[in-house]
Design a protein around this motif. Structure first.
Motif, PDB file in Angstrom:
ATOM      1  N   PRO A  67     -48.666  66.009  -6.685  1.00 12.52           N
ATOM      2  CA  PRO A  67     -47.585  64.893  -7.146  1.00 12.52           C
ATOM      3  C   PRO A  67     -47.325  63.572  -6.637  1.00 12.52           C
ATOM      4  CG  PRO A  67     -46.862  67.253  -6.924  1.00 12.52           C
ATOM      5  CD  PRO A  67     -48.019  67.179  -6.353  1.00 12.52           C
ATOM      6  N   GLY A  68     -47.741  63.737  -5.407  1.00  9.38           N
ATOM      7  CA  GLY A  68     -47.502  62.443  -4.526  1.00  9.38           C
ATOM      8  C   GLY A  68     -48.431  61.241  -4.943  1.00  9.38           C
ATOM      9  N   LEU A  69     -49.649  61.616  -5.552  1.00  9.62           N
ATOM     10  CA  LEU A  69     -50.480  60.850  -6.031  1.00  9.62           C
ATOM     11  C   LEU A  69     -49.731  59.897  -7.284  1.00  9.62           C
ATOM     12  CD1 LEU A  69     -53.867  62.416  -5.539  1.00  9.62           C
ATOM     13  CD2 LEU A  69     -52.883  60.358  -3.991  1.00  9.62           C
ATOM     14  N   LEU A  70     -49.327  60.927  -8.091  1.00  7.37           N
ATOM     15  CA  LEU A  70     -48.821  60.453  -9.222  1.00  7.37           C
ATOM     16  C   LEU A  70     -47.500  59.504  -9.134  1.00  7.37           C
ATOM     17  CD1 LEU A  70     -48.859  60.677 -12.308  1.00  7.37           C
ATOM     18  CD2 LEU A  70     -47.742  62.731 -12.311  1.00  7.37           C
ATOM     19  N   LYS A  71     -46.658  59.982  -8.056  1.00  7.10           N
ATOM     20  CA  LYS A  71     -45.650  59.256  -7.680  1.00  7.10           C
ATOM     21  C   LYS A  71     -45.959  57.853  -7.039  1.00  7.10           C
ATOM     22  CE  LYS A  71     -42.313  62.756  -6.073  1.00  7.10           C
ATOM     23  NZ  LYS A  71     -41.727  63.372  -4.679  1.00  7.10           N
ATOM     24  N   PHE A  72     -47.088  57.792  -6.294  1.00 10.99           N
ATOM     25  CA  PHE A  72     -47.528  56.593  -5.732  1.00 10.99           C
ATOM     26  C   PHE A  72     -47.877  55.527  -6.691  1.00 10.99           C
ATOM     27  CE2 PHE A  72     -51.102  53.774  -4.550  1.00 10.99           C
ATOM     28  CZ  PHE A  72     -50.520  53.306  -3.425  1.00 10.99           C
ATOM     29  N   ALA A 109     -36.644  55.461  -9.181  1.00 12.44           N
ATOM     30  CA  ALA A 109     -35.897  56.277  -8.336  1.00 12.44           C
ATOM     31  C   ALA A 109     -35.553  57.641  -8.376  1.00 12.44           C
ATOM     32  CB  ALA A 109     -34.564  55.484  -7.891  1.00 12.44           C
ATOM     33  N   ALA A 110     -35.273  58.167  -9.705  1.00 11.52           N
ATOM     34  CA  ALA A 110     -35.225  59.349 -10.021  1.00 11.52           C
ATOM     35  C   ALA A 110     -36.583  60.164 -10.079  1.00 11.52           C
ATOM     36  CB  ALA A 110     -34.805  59.707 -11.583  1.00 11.52           C
ATOM     37  N   VAL A 111     -37.684  59.562 -10.176  1.00 11.07           N
ATOM     38  CA  VAL A 111     -38.997  60.195 -10.101  1.00 11.07           C
ATOM     39  C   VAL A 111     -39.309  60.331  -8.798  1.00 11.07           C
ATOM     40  CG1 VAL A 111     -41.475  59.677 -10.591  1.00 11.07           C
ATOM     41  CG2 VAL A 111     -39.859  59.350 -12.494  1.00 11.07           C
ATOM     42  N   ALA A 112     -38.972  59.234  -7.906  1.00 13.86           N
ATOM     43  CA  ALA A 112     -39.210  59.224  -6.455  1.00 13.86           C
ATOM     44  C   ALA A 112     -38.475  60.375  -5.745  1.00 13.86           C
ATOM     45  CB  ALA A 112     -39.029  57.859  -5.743  1.00 13.86           C
ATOM     46  N   ALA A 113     -37.400  60.550  -6.270  1.00 11.45           N
ATOM     47  CA  ALA A 113     -36.574  61.564  -5.687  1.00 11.45           C
ATOM     48  C   ALA A 113     -36.782  62.857  -6.036  1.00 11.45           C
ATOM     49  CB  ALA A 113     -34.871  61.278  -5.816  1.00 11.45           C
ATOM     50  N   THR A 114     -37.579  63.209  -7.150  1.00  9.04           N
ATOM     51  CA  THR A 114     -37.991  64.580  -7.551  1.00  9.04           C
ATOM     52  C   THR A 114     -38.949  65.175  -6.681  1.00  9.04           C
ATOM     53  OG1 THR A 114     -37.783  63.720  -9.961  1.00  9.04           O
ATOM     54  CG2 THR A 114     -39.155  65.567  -9.527  1.00  9.04           C
ATOM     55  N   PRO A 115     -38.605  66.557  -6.060  1.00  8.04           N
ATOM     56  CA  PRO A 115     -39.395  67.281  -5.321  1.00  8.04           C
ATOM     57  C   PRO A 115     -40.632  67.639  -5.898  1.00  8.04           C
ATOM     58  CG  PRO A 115     -37.095  68.085  -5.445  1.00  8.04           C
ATOM     59  CD  PRO A 115     -37.055  67.102  -6.630  1.00  8.04           C
ATOM     60  N   ASP A 116     -41.675  67.799  -5.114  1.00 11.17           N
ATOM     61  CA  ASP A 116     -43.044  67.956  -5.560  1.00 11.17           C
ATOM     62  C   ASP A 116     -42.866  69.244  -6.628  1.00 11.17           C
ATOM     63  OD1 ASP A 116     -43.906  65.869  -4.355  1.00 11.17           O
ATOM     64  OD2 ASP A 116     -45.068  66.674  -2.858  1.00 11.17           O
ATOM     65  N   GLU A 117     -42.270  70.149  -5.899  1.00  2.34           N
ATOM     66  CA  GLU A 117     -42.462  71.414  -6.738  1.00  2.34           C
ATOM     67  C   GLU A 117     -41.710  71.586  -8.065  1.00  2.34           C
ATOM     68  OE1 GLU A 117     -38.730  71.662  -4.056  1.00  2.34           O
ATOM     69  OE2 GLU A 117     -40.933  71.058  -4.067  1.00  2.34           O
ATOM     70  N   ASP A 118     -40.880  70.437  -8.336  1.00  2.00           N
ATOM     71  CA  ASP A 118     -40.108  69.929  -9.667  1.00  2.00           C
ATOM     72  C   ASP A 118     -41.246  69.614 -10.817  1.00  2.00           C
ATOM     73  OD1 ASP A 118     -38.123  71.583  -8.871  1.00  2.00           O
ATOM     74  OD2 ASP A 118     -36.824  69.598  -8.731  1.00  2.00           O
TER      75      ASP A 118
END
Length: 217
Positions: free
Chosen positions: A94-99, A13-22
């Motif tokens: 970052p979205g690809l890594l989150k996914f 959940a913490a990773v999912a909530a991390t803004p892309d710029e971070d």
């Protein structure tokens, strides 16, 4: 096993909530950006899936308290350490890594909840029960959750419950008891060399200070 699920779910959940710029911000792992850390978590999730799908026979050779061992600090020569930043950069967005982490990580979480805790599995030349294996990983998840939010003070960190469990696990592996003056998070950060102890902490640590850092492998 319950602590495994809680710590892993909170980390995902913490990773999912991390803004892309971070994702370009430094993590608590020396030399790794947040994106590198998240890429490492993908590999960790794969390892969990592989281990849970690798049944073993005979008697256990390890348990939750002996899964982690103290090793020498990394020198940067490990090929996997060099691979992770390149692999993380290859994701681009970052979205690809989150996914990918959500996909593989959710599967690892489901597999852990469905696994029989007394079943024997094999990993890294060890045989141990599923329950012990998953219990050992609580320390990994908590440390990396701290790494994820190390330079992002507004981000949510691990819960008090899993921090306490991780502190106990580190003390067991290292064969020490950190002084009560250190909070659970500080004991983990200082104990594993993620930050240097303050003068006051050095005084409280006493002889333990000379043994730091405790590097796990």
């Amino acid at each position: 096993m319950d602590l495994f699920s809680r710590s892993w779910t909170a980390l995902l959940a913490a990773v999912a909530a991390t803004p892309d710029e971070d994702f370009a911000v430094a993590s608590g792992c020396a030399g790794w950006l947040v994106r590198d850390l998240v890429c490492h978590l993908v590999i960790d999730a794969q390892d969990v899936l592989i281990t849970l799908a690798t049944p073993a026979e005979g008697d256990p050779t390890a348990h939750a308290g002996t899964y982690w061992k103290l090793v020498d600090p990394p020198t940067g020569d490990d090929p996997l350490d060099a691979l992770i930043p390149r692999l993380a950069a290859a994701y681009g967005e970052p979205g690809l890594l989150k996914f990918h982490l959500d996909d593989v990580g959710s599967a690892a979480g489901r597999a852990a909840r469905l696994a029989d805790p007394v079943t024997l599995v094999a990993t890294q030349d060890m045989v141990l029960t599923v329950g012990d294996y998953l219990s050992a990983y609580v320390l990994e998840w908590v440390l990396h959750h701290l790494d994820l939010v190390a330079h992002r003070p507004s981000a949510a960190g691990p819960s008090a419950e899993v921090l306490a469990a991780a502190r106990t696990a580190l003390e067991r592996v290292a064969g020490v008891v950190f002084p009560p003056a250190l909070s659970d998070a500080d004991a983990l950060l200082v104990g594993t060399g993620r930050r240097a102890p303050t003068d006051a902490e050095v005084g409280a640590l006493g002889g333990i200070a000379g043994q730091l850092p405790f590097v796990l492998g």
